[in-house]
Design an enzyme around this catalytic site. Structure first.
Site, short mmCIF file in Angstrom:
data_model
loop_
_atom_site.label_atom_id
_atom_site.label_comp_id
_atom_site.label_asym_id
_atom_site.label_seq_id
_atom_site.Cartn_x
_atom_site.Cartn_y
_atom_site.Cartn_z
N HIS A 151 16.94 -3.91 2.26
CA HIS A 151 15.58 -4.74 2.46
C HIS A 151 14.15 -5.38 2.09
O HIS A 151 15.26 -5.70 0.96
CB HIS A 151 14.55 -2.86 2.21
CG HIS A 151 13.40 -2.60 1.69
ND1 HIS A 151 12.70 -3.44 2.84
CD2 HIS A 151 12.05 -2.67 1.58
CE1 HIS A 151 11.50 -3.10 3.10
NE2 HIS A 151 10.94 -2.64 2.09
N ASN B 6 7.45 -8.11 3.50
CA ASN B 6 7.94 -6.79 3.43
C ASN B 6 7.70 -6.44 4.77
O ASN B 6 6.24 -6.48 5.20
CB ASN B 6 7.78 -6.38 2.43
CG ASN B 6 7.57 -4.76 2.75
OD1 ASN B 6 8.70 -4.52 3.52
ND2 ASN B 6 7.89 -3.86 1.21
N CYS C 282 9.54 1.90 4.68
CA CYS C 282 10.66 0.74 4.39
C CYS C 282 11.72 1.69 3.70
O CYS C 282 12.82 0.88 4.89
CB CYS C 282 10.11 0.47 2.69
SG CYS C 282 8.71 -0.24 2.22
N1 ACO Z 1 -1.96 -13.21 -6.68
C1 ACO Z 1 -2.81 -13.59 -8.01
N2 ACO Z 1 -2.98 -12.56 -8.83
C2 ACO Z 1 -2.04 -11.17 -8.54
C3 ACO Z 1 -2.00 -11.02 -7.42
C4 ACO Z 1 -1.84 -11.45 -6.32
N3 ACO Z 1 -2.04 -11.51 -4.82
N4 ACO Z 1 -1.24 -10.09 -7.30
C5 ACO Z 1 -1.83 -8.71 -8.37
N5 ACO Z 1 -1.97 -10.00 -9.25
C6 ACO Z 1 -2.30 -9.71 -10.91
C7 ACO Z 1 -2.37 -8.58 -11.52
O1 ACO Z 1 -4.02 -8.30 -11.57
C8 ACO Z 1 -1.42 -9.22 -12.69
O2 ACO Z 1 -3.44 -9.33 -13.00
P1 ACO Z 1 -3.54 -9.13 -15.10
O3 ACO Z 1 -2.20 -9.20 -15.45
O4 ACO Z 1 -4.82 -9.84 -14.81
O5 ACO Z 1 -4.16 -7.56 -14.66
C9 ACO Z 1 -1.46 -9.66 -12.68
O6 ACO Z 1 -1.46 -10.30 -11.49
C10 ACO Z 1 0.01 -8.66 -12.93
O7 ACO Z 1 0.16 -7.51 -11.83
P2 ACO Z 1 1.70 -6.89 -11.52
O8 ACO Z 1 1.01 -5.66 -10.69
O9 ACO Z 1 1.93 -6.58 -12.51
O10 ACO Z 1 2.55 -8.10 -11.20
P3 ACO Z 1 4.20 -8.01 -10.89
O11 ACO Z 1 4.64 -8.78 -11.29
O12 ACO Z 1 4.35 -6.42 -11.04
O13 ACO Z 1 4.33 -7.79 -9.26
C11 ACO Z 1 4.21 -6.98 -7.43
C12 ACO Z 1 3.68 -7.49 -8.22
C13 ACO Z 1 4.83 -8.17 -6.78
C14 ACO Z 1 3.32 -6.40 -5.98
C15 ACO Z 1 5.58 -6.17 -7.94
O14 ACO Z 1 5.36 -5.29 -8.50
C16 ACO Z 1 6.51 -4.99 -6.57
O15 ACO Z 1 6.73 -6.33 -5.72
N6 ACO Z 1 6.93 -4.37 -6.57
C17 ACO Z 1 6.72 -3.94 -5.76
C18 ACO Z 1 7.26 -3.23 -4.14
C19 ACO Z 1 7.99 -2.59 -4.09
O16 ACO Z 1 8.77 -2.24 -3.17
N7 ACO Z 1 7.11 -1.86 -3.02
C20 ACO Z 1 8.32 -0.58 -2.36
C21 ACO Z 1 8.65 -0.88 -0.91
S1 ACO Z 1 7.03 -1.03 -0.13
C22 ACO Z 1 6.83 0.30 1.17
O17 ACO Z 1 7.46 1.64 1.56
C23 ACO Z 1 5.44 0.61 2.14
#
Ligand code: ACO
Length: 323
Positions: free
Chosen positions: A250, A280, A114
């Protein structure tokens, strides 16, 4: 006599097919409300069958050339940032070179996930200022949805396909410190690679693999790393967040953008947001957002732009430039 690179034009391309959150909720256990609340994403574009990363890159590059009032014959360097190349080799940038009919100079790919566009921009800027080339196409393009595990709701809702490009040119003369492309900070930390990676590869499994991510752990590093990179470029130049006309980050997650903007006192109305429309798009997201800001008449010639990214590696960085 100093050398300085300048941005001459921007362009972007998005595949026609749109996949909404509602469509995704029919494929995995998720909801439009969850995706919007946690990420700000509403929809993403998906490349057509047979549409390659180099096709998307070429379309974006052609639009950037048109915006710059140039033709492919004016270009002697192409750097394509991508994680989803057409083939293992040759570099997809050489496919772009051929599709544009360019027969001189050099073309190669940069892989920093990214953060790839900022790594490519820093590389092109350095090579131009060193006098190796005159005019470059710097492109970020992805068919990222081809490395998605569509049964993993933690990742499949986050990504989309697309491409963006800028044309940059080196000039010789005397320049004010804040003209043209000003500075970059690019960083990596290979010790965190297990938090965000693809579980396949040429020399490991012999397969393409799928994206794996511990999203919440990546999230925690993102705001801190991005903020540090931004502070580094501002400290180096003596500029402050109050000098910035547009923040073009980004587009991974709106919550990350909001967190960084708040930490650095960048007002909401200066933040360019496209993650709602494109999700993304990895290396494509910054040039896509930049082109969106230019074509909607928000970012104009002379505006000071701050850009940042964070992705797999970990890799991250920030760039400061005047349009
Ligand atoms: N729909 C519904 N529920 C979901 C989903 C979904 N699509 N995905 C995860 N959940 C659930 C999980 O299972 C978890 O459930 P649990 O509490 O029963 O275990 C709950 O939602 C919370 O999950 P988290 O992973 O803690 O959710 P978070 O608030 O952190 O959001 C996300 C997840 C959106 C992925 C976030 O962490 C994020 O954006 N992270 C950074 C991503 C990023 O910037 N990556 C770098 C760039 S990508 C690259 O370089 C390729």
């Amino acid at each position: 006599m100093a050398r300085r690179s300048f941005i001459l034009g921007t362009g972007s391309y998005l595949p026609e097919r749109v996949l909404t959150n509602v469509d995704l909720a029919k494929m995995v256990e998720t909801s439009d409300a969850w995706i919007q609340e946690r990420t700000g994403i509403r929809q993403r574009h998906i490349a057509a069958d047979g549409q390659l990363t180099s096709d998307i890159a070429t379309a974006a590059a052609s639009r950037a050339l048109e915006a710059a009032g140039l033709t492919p014959a004016d270009i002697d360097l192409i750097i394509l940032a991508t994680t989803t190349p057409d083939r293992t080799f040759p570099a997809s940038a050489t496919a772009v070179q051929a599709k544009l009919g360019i027969t001189r100079g050099a073309a190669f790919d940069v892989q920093a996930v990214c953060s790839g566009f900022l790594f490519a921009l820093a590389t092109a800027d350095s090579m131009l200022k060193q006098g190796l080339f005159t005019r470059a196409l710097v492109i970020g393009a992805e068919t990222f949805t081809r490395i998605i595990d569509w049964s993993d709701r933690g990742t499949c809702v986050l990504f989309g396909d697309g491409g963006g490009a800028v044309v940059i040119e080196v000039r010789e003369g005397e320049f004010a410190p804040d003209e043209g492309i000003i500075t970059h900070h690019i960083r990596t930390d290979g010790s965190k690679s297990d938090l965000l990676y693809v579980d396949g590869g040429v020399s490991s499994t012999g397969t393409i693999g799928h994206v794996r991510m511990e999203g919440n752990r990546v999230f925690k590093h993102a705001v801190a790393n991005i903020s540090a990179a931004i502070e580094a470029v501002l400290d180096e130049t003596g500029l402050t967040s109050a000098d910035i006309d547009w923040f073009v980050p980004h587009q991974a997650n709106k919550r990350i953008l909001d967190g960084v903007a708040k930490k650095l006192n960048i007002p909401e109305d200066k933040v360019v947001i496209t993650v709602d429309q494109h999700a993304n798009t990895s290396a494509a997201s910054i040039p896509l957002a930049l082109d969106h800001a230019v074509r909607t008449g928000r970012a104009k010639a002379g505006d000071l732009i701050l850009s940042e990214a964070m992705g797999g590696g970990f890799s991250w960085g920030a760039s400061l430039f005047r349009l």
